[in-house]
Motif scaffolding. Structure first.
Motif, PDB file in Angstrom:
ATOM      1  N   UNK A 174      25.402  65.764   0.593  1.00  0.00           N
ATOM      2  CA  UNK A 174      24.576  64.711   1.124  1.00  0.00           C
ATOM      3  C   UNK A 174      23.595  64.356   0.187  1.00  0.00           C
ATOM      4  N   UNK A 175      22.869  65.097  -0.589  1.00  0.00           N
ATOM      5  CA  UNK A 175      21.916  64.778  -1.609  1.00  0.00           C
ATOM      6  C   UNK A 175      22.780  64.056  -2.933  1.00  0.00           C
ATOM      7  N   UNK A 176      23.806  64.558  -3.180  1.00  0.00           N
ATOM      8  CA  UNK A 176      24.664  63.983  -4.234  1.00  0.00           C
ATOM      9  C   UNK A 176      24.856  62.404  -4.099  1.00  0.00           C
ATOM     10  N   UNK A 177      25.579  62.233  -2.826  1.00  0.00           N
ATOM     11  CA  UNK A 177      25.926  60.817  -2.397  1.00  0.00           C
ATOM     12  C   UNK A 177      24.647  59.907  -2.327  1.00  0.00           C
ATOM     13  N   UNK A 178      23.481  60.495  -1.948  1.00  0.00           N
ATOM     14  CA  UNK A 178      22.278  59.708  -1.855  1.00  0.00           C
ATOM     15  C   UNK A 178      21.982  59.327  -2.989  1.00  0.00           C
ATOM     16  N   UNK A 179      21.889  60.221  -4.214  1.00  0.00           N
ATOM     17  CA  UNK A 179      21.576  60.020  -5.489  1.00  0.00           C
ATOM     18  C   UNK A 179      22.595  58.939  -6.199  1.00  0.00           C
ATOM     19  N   UNK A 180      23.750  59.152  -5.924  1.00  0.00           N
ATOM     20  CA  UNK A 180      24.847  58.160  -6.605  1.00  0.00           C
ATOM     21  C   UNK A 180      24.523  56.541  -5.921  1.00  0.00           C
TER      22      UNK A 180
ATOM     23  N   UNK B 144      30.881  47.409  -9.294  1.00  0.00           N
ATOM     24  CA  UNK B 144      29.676  48.369  -8.930  1.00  0.00           C
ATOM     25  C   UNK B 144      29.344  47.783  -7.371  1.00  0.00           C
ATOM     26  N   UNK B 145      29.553  46.343  -6.892  1.00  0.00           N
ATOM     27  CA  UNK B 145      29.395  46.288  -5.307  1.00  0.00           C
ATOM     28  C   UNK B 145      30.355  46.933  -4.537  1.00  0.00           C
ATOM     29  N   UNK B 146      31.687  46.910  -5.011  1.00  0.00           N
ATOM     30  CA  UNK B 146      32.545  48.029  -4.193  1.00  0.00           C
ATOM     31  C   UNK B 146      32.331  49.273  -4.047  1.00  0.00           C
ATOM     32  N   UNK B 147      31.905  49.839  -5.278  1.00  0.00           N
ATOM     33  CA  UNK B 147      31.361  51.209  -5.116  1.00  0.00           C
ATOM     34  C   UNK B 147      30.456  51.394  -4.350  1.00  0.00           C
ATOM     35  N   UNK B 148      29.189  50.627  -4.282  1.00  0.00           N
ATOM     36  CA  UNK B 148      28.264  50.656  -3.596  1.00  0.00           C
ATOM     37  C   UNK B 148      28.584  50.949  -1.968  1.00  0.00           C
ATOM     38  N   UNK B 149      29.405  49.879  -1.579  1.00  0.00           N
ATOM     39  CA  UNK B 149      29.825  49.968  -0.124  1.00  0.00           C
ATOM     40  C   UNK B 149      30.384  51.399   0.056  1.00  0.00           C
ATOM     41  N   UNK B 150      31.431  51.826  -0.757  1.00  0.00           N
ATOM     42  CA  UNK B 150      31.862  53.149  -0.372  1.00  0.00           C
ATOM     43  C   UNK B 150      30.781  54.648  -0.281  1.00  0.00           C
ATOM     44  N   UNK B 151      30.052  54.263  -1.181  1.00  0.00           N
ATOM     45  CA  UNK B 151      28.849  55.235  -1.100  1.00  0.00           C
ATOM     46  C   UNK B 151      28.069  55.133   0.387  1.00  0.00           C
ATOM     47  N   UNK B 152      27.688  54.194   0.641  1.00  0.00           N
ATOM     48  CA  UNK B 152      27.125  53.922   1.779  1.00  0.00           C
ATOM     49  C   UNK B 152      27.967  54.430   3.071  1.00  0.00           C
ATOM     50  N   UNK B 153      29.309  54.446   3.191  1.00  0.00           N
ATOM     51  CA  UNK B 153      29.884  54.785   4.421  1.00  0.00           C
ATOM     52  C   UNK B 153      30.067  56.289   4.202  1.00  0.00           C
ATOM     53  N   UNK B 154      30.298  56.805   3.118  1.00  0.00           N
ATOM     54  CA  UNK B 154      30.244  58.459   2.753  1.00  0.00           C
ATOM     55  C   UNK B 154      29.114  58.997   3.100  1.00  0.00           C
TER      56      UNK B 154
ATOM     57  N   UNK C  78      26.981  58.248   5.627  1.00  0.00           N
ATOM     58  CA  UNK C  78      26.569  58.353   7.079  1.00  0.00           C
ATOM     59  C   UNK C  78      27.538  59.470   7.562  1.00  0.00           C
ATOM     60  N   UNK C  79      28.857  59.675   7.109  1.00  0.00           N
ATOM     61  CA  UNK C  79      29.738  60.335   7.632  1.00  0.00           C
ATOM     62  C   UNK C  79      29.272  62.001   7.088  1.00  0.00           C
ATOM     63  N   UNK C  80      28.709  62.011   5.985  1.00  0.00           N
ATOM     64  CA  UNK C  80      28.171  63.352   5.521  1.00  0.00           C
ATOM     65  C   UNK C  80      27.072  63.812   6.340  1.00  0.00           C
ATOM     66  N   UNK C  81      26.141  62.973   6.691  1.00  0.00           N
ATOM     67  CA  UNK C  81      25.021  63.382   7.695  1.00  0.00           C
ATOM     68  C   UNK C  81      25.567  63.891   8.984  1.00  0.00           C
TER      69      UNK C  81
END
Length: 1001
Positions: free
Chosen positions: A323-329, A684-694, A696-699
């Motif tokens: 979760x920490x790594x996903x937030x940082x990325x 980079x816009x597509x990558x941002x959307x993927x990280x937001x979804x990941x 929420x699931x990890x939390x």
């Protein structure tokens, strides 16, 4: 060796190139070389010997004297010889050291040896020492041996006949390859010396072995039997000593073994008492460790409960880290999108500015096309003007006037040279007449000088003749006195045994009124005879020399009288010669001047022709240039004016091309940059959307894992996560705790068992005194060591004695064997190296056998040439001292029935003996030696010393050997010989040098 072709160039009296083709003899194997004295007959033999060895036939002429005085300076002196040997053809070209026609440094001695391979000559050697070695290897003779065997030089034909034994031995060694006999005798001698040295060395070793025996004796005075008795007594004594020592050692060893057993039992009991004490100490240590063991047991139980919770706790920690790594990325991607948006705005502004500049760039491209057209027109006009200027310059250079002046000067000089040449037309004929006159005067002066020298020599011979004749008469008187004295001594010796009534062995009388009495005088018939023969030989040789000088004086007198008409003295001839030489020098200078003027006239004619051709060509070229200039002027007048110069147009064109190229590069670069930024922004816009979804699931996943962890902690009785972390151990740590607890349990169990065993062993036992037991064992062991050392020493001494005796026996057998071998080899070696009654070595013995064959063959020819009077014999008596002998020659005279030395032969007799010996040597070598080929023989003079009968016999002998195929070349003035031989090499003497002609009748 058989010569095929001999070529002389500027050699001796031959000014040019002279060739003798021996193959043109058409099967004839004998030829005569004839010609006047001094024409160059002997020079032919000199040339042949010089080609082979670099030395002349007689060895009297230096290399610097070989060049012809008649030769022109440009002609090099050299000799070329082609010959066959054992089916192979060879060629030698050799030039002596000689002056250079121009340089101060002259030509050096050079040569080349080659072999004909069927198509070309292949060089074998080019260095002088290498050629000399190769020639000696091919012919198997050095220069001296060649001159003694194949060549009988003028006045030296007696060399082989008179040579000492050591010289003949060397010749026979080379001809018949007897060196391996010498090597065999030397090898045998070395074997004998080595064998004697080995015998001496073996005896020294044998005495050394006896001296090592432990017995005091003077071994050199004892016989072999006494030595063996001493050895037997020594071995018996040592055997008795050795038996006693072995028994003492056995008894002492039994005592040592008993005491060693007692010590070992005491040490074992002592070890049990010490072990019992150590076990008590170990028991106390285990009691002290009980609190520590209890704590370890509790720690192990908590670690086992923590192992159940470990996997759930580890998974919870992993979910937190993800979760920490996903937030940082997600934060980094958001920041990068903002930067890309800013860069897009900047690049779009640059692209808009470039699109606004495109109309200006199109206008600049149209201007560039006009500049290119104007530039091409100006460059063409410039090229025409340069061509016009070049033609003007060429026209200025094409001025024929200087050449016309040079032509006129050449015509004037030609006229002058023609006038100077007119009086010099006949200068060559005048010089030729003067040269002929000089040559005649030079010959006359040379002959007069030789005449004066020979006249002085004749006077000296007259004076010497009187002295030699007196010496001969005195030697004859002494010889006669010695013979009388010898007869008197013999009569006195016979008289010693005479008695009245006994018949005298000389006269037969039985009465002897007066006995002969010996008178002591120092007279030896042999010495007196030798002195008389030497004096007689000296007188004969002196007479022969006088006849030779007198004959030559007569020839010179006749030749001088024929040559000189008005010249009466040597001084007059010298004065005329100087005057002729001055005239010749003046004419030579005039002839040189004539040649120079003729050359200059020819040069002037050629120069005039060339100048006229140049003038015509120049006028033609100038007319063509003027026509071309008129054409260029018309073309330039049609060209218009330009607003700008060619450099200005070039500069403007370069600036426009640079501006257009820069615009294109910048536009392409900005468009590529804008396109790349658009792609990066979308990515980079597509990558941002993927990280937001990941995220929420990890939390959600982390919340579920944390609830599960708290439930398990409560179940395993851990109040907090910190308590779990303190109790948790790794698998290795838990295993180590369990192993330590198990080790403690086993150690307590083993301690009880060992204590019970020690109690049972020590029950009822007394603790031993080990120090006393060890002292007893040490004392007994020292005694045993002494007994053992004595026994070993005696055994070694006994074995050494056996070795010495065995070595003595082996050396004794070796000495007996070597003595037997030395008895044979030593005697053979002594006889082989010349320690015999004849003092003759084995190699010399073999050589004498070959020499006897040579003498047998030579005596056949000598018998024919002397009507059976003389026969050559080898001297068999041993000489005095270390001088080599065995091949010295005597001659048996059938007229006197006496044998005498060959030195006593007269000149003609010596020539016949030398010729017979050379023929015999050639025959035997051809038959016996495969390595030496003596197919040729050359004889220089000698026939003039023979009387008519001897001459006829010598000619018949030479003619008889033609059937053998050997080639015989003879130099002789004897008319009878020249008339009997139909192949002749005639040497003709001329004013400009000698020439050679081969005549076959």
């Amino acid at each position: 060796m058989r010569p095929e072709r001999l070529t002389l160039r500027a050699f001796g009296p031959f000014a040019g190139e002279e060739t003798i083709d021996f193959t043109a003899l058409a099967g004839r194997t004998m030829f005569v070389i004839s010609g006047n004295t001094g024409a160059g007959k002997t020079t032919i033999f000199d040339a042949l010997t010089f080609a082979l060895y670099g030395e002349t036939s007689g060895g009297e002429r230096e290399m610097s004297e070989l060049r012809s005085h008649f030769a022109v300076p440009e002609q090099k002196t050299e000799v070329e010889l082609e010959f066959t040997l054992k089916g192979e053809r060879y060629r030698i070209i050799r030039q002596p050291s000689q002056p250079h026609p121009v340089n101060k440094t002259g030509y050096s001695h050079e040569a080349e040896l080659a072999r004909f391979d069927g198509t070309t000559w292949k060089p074998l050697a080019v260095k002088i020492p290498e050629i000399k070695q190769r020639v000696q290897e091919l012919i198997q003779l050095d220069h001296k041996q060649f001159s003694q065997i194949l060549l009988l030089p003028q006045n030296k034909f007696r060399e082989l006949l008179m040579a000492e034994s050591k010289d003949k031995l060397q010749i026979l060694k080379q001809l018949f390859k007897t060196e391996h006999y010498g090597e065999f005798q030397q090898r045998l001698h070395r074997q004998a010396l080595d064998l004697a040295a080995r015998i001496k060395e073996t005896k020294t070793k044998q005495w050394a072995k006896l001296e090592e025996l432990p017995v005091q004796a003077n071994w050199s005075e004892l016989t072999e039997g006494d030595i063996r008795l001493r050895m037997e007594a020594l071995t018996t004594e040592r055997d008795e000593w050795l038996t006693a020592a072995r028994q003492a050692e056995i008894e002492t060893r039994a005592i040592v073994e008993k005491k060693t057993t007692q010590l070992q039992q005491g040490e074992q009991l002592e070890a049990v008492f010490q072990e019992q004490e150590r076990l008590q100490q170990t028991e106390q240590l285990l009691v002290d460790r009980l609190p520590e063991i209890k704590q370890m047991q509790e720690e192990a139980m908590a670690a086992e409960r923590a192992q159940i919770i470990g996997p759930i706790y580890d998974q919870w920690q992993q979910d937190q880290e993800q979760l920490t790594q996903l937030t940082h990325r997600k934060q980094e991607t958001e920041q990068h999108i903002a930067r890309l948006k800013e860069q897009q705005d900047v690049v779009q502004a640059k692209v808009d500015r470039l699109l606004a500049e495109e109309p200006q760039i199109e206008q600049l491209s149209r201007r560039l096309e006009k500049i290119q057209e104007e530039r091409e027109r100006l460059e063409a006009e410039t090229a025409l003007r340069q061509q016009q200027q070049q033609l003007i310059e060429r026209s200025k250079l094409l001025d024929p006037e200087p050449l016309r002046k040079q032509l006129e000067q050449a015509r004037t000089e030609r006229k002058t040279v023609q006038e100077q040449l007119h009086p010099l037309q006949n200068i060559g004929a005048e010089r030729l007449k003067v040269q002929e006159r000089r040559f005649i005067l030079q010959q006359l002066a040379t002959k007069m000088a030789e005449h004066d020298k020979l006249e002085a020599e004749r006077q000296q011979l007259i004076v010497r003749g009187k002295s030699v004749r007196d010496q001969k008469e005195a030697a004859a008187r002494q010889y006669e006195e010695a013979r009388i004295y010898e007869r008197e001594q013999l009569a006195a010796e016979l008289a010693k045994g005479l008695t009245d009534g006994t018949a005298c062995p000389v006269c037969g009388s039985t009465s002897h009124p007066q006995h002969a009495v010996a008178v002591v005088k120092e007279l030896s018939v042999d010495v007196a005879q030798q002195r008389f023969l030497e004096a007689q030989q000296a007188h004969q040789e002196l007479q022969a020399s006088y006849r030779t000088v007198a004959e030559r004086l007569g020839q010179l007198t006749t030749e001088i009288q024929k040559t000189s008409e008005n010249e009466s003295s040597h001084a007059d001839v010298s004065a005329q010669l100087r005057e002729v030489e001055q005239t010749e020098a003046r004419l030579a200078s005039a002839q040189t001047e004539k040649a120079r003027l003729e050359t200059r006239l020819q040069q002037l004619e050629q120069s005039m022709d060339q100048l006229q051709l140049k003038i015509d060509a120049m006028i033609k070229d100038r007319t063509g240039i003027e026509s071309e200039l008129a054409h260029l002027s018309g073309r330039l007048s049609q060209s218009g004016e330009s607003e700008k110069s060619l450099p200005a147009l070039r500069e403007e064109q370069q600036q426009a091309e640079t501006r257009i190229e820069q615009f294109k590069q910048v536009k392409q670069q900005q468009l590529r940059e804008k396109e790349q930024l658009d792609r990066d922004f979308a990515e980079h816009q597509g990558r941002f959307r993927q990280l937001t979804e990941a995220s929420a699931e990890q939390n959600d996943r982390l919340t579920n894992r944390e609830n599960e962890l708290h439930a398990v902690l409560t179940e395993e009785m851990f109040l907090t996560i910190e308590a779990f972390r303190e109790a948790r151990r790794s698998r290795d740590e838990l295993r180590q705790l369990q192993e330590r607890l198990e080790q403690d349990r086993l150690a307590r169990q083993e301690l009880k068992l060992k204590q019970e065993q020690a109690r049972l062993k020590t029950e009822g036992q007394v603790r031993p005194d080990l120090e006393q037991l060890r002292m007893d064992v040490k004392t007994s062991s020292l005694e045993l060591t002494e007994q053992t050392d004595r026994r070993v020493g005696l055994e070694k001494e006994r074995a050494h004695i056996d070795q010495l005796i065995a070595a003595w026996e082996n050396l004794q057998r070796q000495i007996e064997d070597e003595d037997a071998r030395y008895g044979v080899i030593g005697e053979l070696a002594r006889v082989g190296v010349g320690e015999n009654a004849q003092r003759m070595t084995f190699e010399t013995y073999v050589q004498t056998a070959y020499f006897d064959e040579i003498l047998f063959a030579a005596n056949r020819h000598l018998h024919e040439m002397t009507s059976g009077r003389f026969q050559l014999e080898r001297k068999t008596e041993a000489g005095k001292g270390l001088k080599k002998y065995g091949l010295d020659l005597n001659v048996f005279d059938a007229y006197t029935s006496q044998t005498r030395h060959v030195k006593t032969l007269s000149g003609g007799e010596s020539f016949k003996a030398s010729l017979a010996l050379a023929l015999g040597l050639s025959e035997v070598v051809q038959e016996a030696s495969g390595g030496v080929s003596l197919e040729t023989m050359f004889i220089d003079e000698g026939f003039g010393t023979l009387d008519p009968e001897s001459l006829e016999q010598a000619i018949e002998t030479l003619l008889s050997i033609q059937a053998s195929g050997r080639m015989v070349g003879i130099i002789s003035h004897v008319q009878e010989l020249k008339s009997r031989v139909d192949a002749k090499i005639e040497v003709k003497q001329g004013k400009t040098g000698s020439t050679i002609a081969l005549v076959v009748e």
